[in-house]
Enzyme design. Structure first.
Site, PDB file in Angstrom:
ATOM      1  N   ASP A 117     -10.232  -4.704  -4.438  1.00 44.36           N
ATOM      2  CA  ASP A 117      -9.526  -3.771  -3.545  1.00 44.36           C
ATOM      3  C   ASP A 117     -10.458  -2.545  -3.644  1.00 44.36           C
ATOM      4  O   ASP A 117     -10.313  -1.650  -4.584  1.00 44.36           O
ATOM      5  CB  ASP A 117      -8.008  -3.507  -4.180  1.00 44.36           C
ATOM      6  CG  ASP A 117      -7.386  -2.663  -2.839  1.00 44.36           C
ATOM      7  OD1 ASP A 117      -7.920  -1.943  -2.078  1.00 44.36           O
ATOM      8  OD2 ASP A 117      -6.251  -2.580  -2.978  1.00 44.36           O
TER       9      ASP A 117
ATOM     10  N   SER B  24       0.674  -1.032  -0.147  1.00 49.76           N
ATOM     11  CA  SER B  24       0.036   0.007  -0.132  1.00 49.76           C
ATOM     12  C   SER B  24       0.783   1.252  -0.052  1.00 49.76           C
ATOM     13  O   SER B  24       1.721   1.507  -1.076  1.00 49.76           O
ATOM     14  CB  SER B  24      -0.966  -0.246   1.218  1.00 49.76           C
ATOM     15  OG  SER B  24      -2.013   0.936   1.179  1.00 49.76           O
TER      16      SER B  24
ATOM     17  N   HIS C 123      -7.728  -5.754  -0.589  1.00 41.98           N
ATOM     18  CA  HIS C 123      -6.459  -4.735  -0.404  1.00 41.98           C
ATOM     19  C   HIS C 123      -5.595  -5.119   0.423  1.00 41.98           C
ATOM     20  O   HIS C 123      -4.311  -5.111   0.075  1.00 41.98           O
ATOM     21  CB  HIS C 123      -6.827  -3.423   0.238  1.00 41.98           C
ATOM     22  CG  HIS C 123      -5.853  -2.407   0.428  1.00 41.98           C
ATOM     23  ND1 HIS C 123      -5.192  -1.637  -0.592  1.00 41.98           N
ATOM     24  CD2 HIS C 123      -5.278  -1.737   1.496  1.00 41.98           C
ATOM     25  CE1 HIS C 123      -4.448  -1.032  -0.243  1.00 41.98           C
ATOM     26  NE2 HIS C 123      -4.414  -1.072   1.181  1.00 41.98           N
TER      27      HIS C 123
END
Length: 258
Positions: free
Chosen positions: A210, A106, A240
């Site tokens: 996601d 991320s 995610h």
């Protein structure tokens, strides 16, 4: 250092001084360098799984917490992309020698790319180098593309007036504090406006389901990467976190390529 390999690195000066928590495992190169996501820490599922694999494979592995995260010092609300990038570079410089793999999840994916850029801009030969990148749902430019541009006028007004907005989180009972400083300082580190030179192979894992980093965002990133050796793996039912056993297996296979 204790039995868990925990140690601390003091960086910065004056009001910028902070203590960064690090877990270091010795082993062969290329070593693994883990970069967590926004409001995540080095004890997450993916980080722990990579550390365990590195132990079995006798590979070096370093995990750390950004300032304001996990076991590190500092306030989360003081954090910015530039501050967390400085944390990552300080740990990398202090702990590594030789070729390494940057593994970013991320926000950590954005920071990994910023690290490569910073390291390539140095004129002197660094003791450590980047042999490859493995990015999981890379949230490149997220402060602008995935936050500011999606915020409602009411949220933008709250940030302008109060300097902070409490963002509800699906991953924690406590809201995330999004600061105006985070948004504004993030604009100094945007990458998607031009080509991105990494000088190394890149592997990207992205969940199609996601909700936080859309898969099209990963496709846009791929179009900006100048390297020919870029592989994007779309996980059709992936979320995610990509922390299920099958997702962890994909991650380890990507790392094991290097």
């Amino acid at each position: 250092m204790n039995d868990n390999g925990l140690k601390f690195l003091d960086i910065g000066a004056g009001r910028e001084q902070r203590r960064i928590a690090i877990r270091e495992q010795s082993g062969a190169n290329p070593g693994l360098f883990w970069l967590s996501g926004y409001k995540s820490d080095m004890k997450g599922t993916k980080a722990e799984a990579l550390a365990a694999w590195a132990g079995h494979a006798r590979r070096a592995c370093i995990r750390f917490d950004y300032s304001g995260h996990g076991e590190s010092g500092g306030a989360f609300s003081d954090g910015t992309i530039g501050r967390w990038l400085a944390d990552a570079l300080a740990v990398f410089d202090a702990c590594y020698r030789g070729p390494q793999i940057l593994i970013g999840s991320s926000m950590g994916g954005w920071l990994a790319l910023l690290m490569v850029r910073a390291l390539r801009q140095r004129r002197q030969t660094a003791p450590a180098s980047v042999a490859g990148l493995v990015l999981v749902a890379p949230a490149v430019d997220f402060t602008e593309e995935l936050m500011w541009k999606r915020f409602t006028p009411a949220i933008k007004q709250a940030l302008e007036q109060n300097g902070v907005w409490q963002r509800p989180s699906e991953y924690s009972p406590e809201p995330y504090l999004v600061t105006r400083q985070l948004i504004e300082e993030g604009r100094d580190h945007l990458l998607l406006g031009g080509m991105i030179e990494t000088g190394c192979p890149v592997r990207i894992l992205q969940g199609v389901e996601d909700p936080d980093v859309p898969w099209r965002h990963a496709v846009e990133l791929v179009s900006r990467l100048a390297s020919d050796d870029v592989v994007l793996t779309l996980v059709k039912d992936g979320d995610h976190r990509l922390s299920r056993p099958e997702d962890i297996e994909r991650l380890i296979r990507a790392v094991a390529e290097f």
